[in-house]
Scaffold this active site. Structure first.
Site, PDB file in Angstrom:
ATOM      1  N   HIS A 285       0.852  -1.185   0.000  1.00 24.56           N
ATOM      2  CA  HIS A 285       0.000   0.000   0.000  1.00 24.56           C
ATOM      3  C   HIS A 285       0.890   1.238   0.000  1.00 24.56           C
ATOM      4  O   HIS A 285       1.815   1.335   0.795  1.00 24.56           O
ATOM      5  CB  HIS A 285      -0.873   0.053   1.259  1.00 24.56           C
ATOM      6  CG  HIS A 285      -1.653  -1.176   1.532  1.00 24.56           C
ATOM      7  ND1 HIS A 285      -2.004  -1.562   2.810  1.00 24.56           N
ATOM      8  CD2 HIS A 285      -2.160  -2.130   0.712  1.00 24.56           C
ATOM      9  CE1 HIS A 285      -2.696  -2.697   2.759  1.00 24.56           C
ATOM     10  NE2 HIS A 285      -2.792  -3.059   1.502  1.00 24.56           N
TER      11      HIS A 285
ATOM     12  N   TYR B   1       2.332   2.173  13.497  1.00 21.83           N
ATOM     13  CA  TYR B   1       2.789   3.171  12.535  1.00 21.83           C
ATOM     14  C   TYR B   1       2.125   4.511  12.808  1.00 21.83           C
ATOM     15  O   TYR B   1       0.978   4.596  13.182  1.00 21.83           O
ATOM     16  CB  TYR B   1       2.614   2.722  11.086  1.00 21.83           C
ATOM     17  CG  TYR B   1       1.226   2.315  10.671  1.00 21.83           C
ATOM     18  CD1 TYR B   1       0.423   3.178   9.943  1.00 21.83           C
ATOM     19  CD2 TYR B   1       0.724   1.051  10.979  1.00 21.83           C
ATOM     20  CE1 TYR B   1      -0.852   2.807   9.534  1.00 21.83           C
ATOM     21  CE2 TYR B   1      -0.541   0.668  10.580  1.00 21.83           C
ATOM     22  CZ  TYR B   1      -1.318   1.551   9.854  1.00 21.83           C
ATOM     23  OH  TYR B   1      -2.581   1.179   9.464  1.00 21.83           O
TER      24      TYR B   1
END
Length: 191
Positions: free
Chosen positions: A72, A135
């Site tokens: 992604h 993240y």
């Protein structure tokens, strides 16, 4: 000034422009350990862009070894680390230019981190059960912006990724299984 042990960051350049890999220390004692997972001033001193400002933290809990997610690329930058467990990280440059299609891989543990520039596709595969992948990003995720994201198939023959755990036995989402091949995407043009 007291001489007290603290977290230190050491950056390593990669073949993908802007993609940085960090070694991250921790302070151990009889109680366990302490570690700064993200400390902007120290990371900037080690080489992370000062312009990176965190607006969202996301945690991906992965129950089993072999959970595989990606590739992604979103229109934002990411700072990636593992809180517990271990993951095989893979990145492919999806930006228009001479590094388009270039791949890097690293093992991500609680003592490593990665800075990911915009336009670089991110994927990971858990190597241990109970892996917590954290993240931080500098833009909010939004379903309304989904058409700005770029995806590449994890099994793309042109990328030729050597996953530690075969994708045939991995846990993948249907969406990730059906992403296009690298040759089918338009390289990202970022300003």
């Amino acid at each position: 000034m007291a001489n007290i042990a603290t977290t230190e960051y050491t950056a390593h350049q990669t073949s993908i422009p802007g993609l940085l890999f960090f070694d991250v220390t921790q302070v151990d004692d009889a109680r366990g350990f302490f570690q700064e997972k993200y400390q902007k001033a120290k990371l900037v001193a080690a080489g992370m862009p000062e312009s990176f400002t965190v607006v969202q933290n996301s945690l991906s809990y992965n129950k089993d070894a072999g959970v595989t997610r990606g590739f992604h690329a979103e229109p934002w930058e990411k700072y990636i680390t593992v809180v517990k467990g271990k993951a095989f990280g893979a990145w492919v440059d999806l930006r228009k230019g001479e590094s388009f299609g270039r791949v890097e891989t690293f093992e991500i543990t609680p003592n490593t981190a990665v800075f990911l520039p915009r336009g670089v596709g991110n994927a990971f595969q858990t190597l241990e059960p109970e892996t917590y992948y954290l993240y931080s990003v500098n833009s909010h995720w939004s379903a309304d912006n989904y058409d700005q994201y770029c995806f590449v198939n994890l099994a793309d023959s042109e990328i030729n990724m050597n996953w530690p755990i075969s994708l045939d036995t991995s846990v993948l989402s249907e969406r990730d299984k059906n992403h296009p091949a690298l040759k089918e995407i338009t390289p990202l043009e970022l300003n």
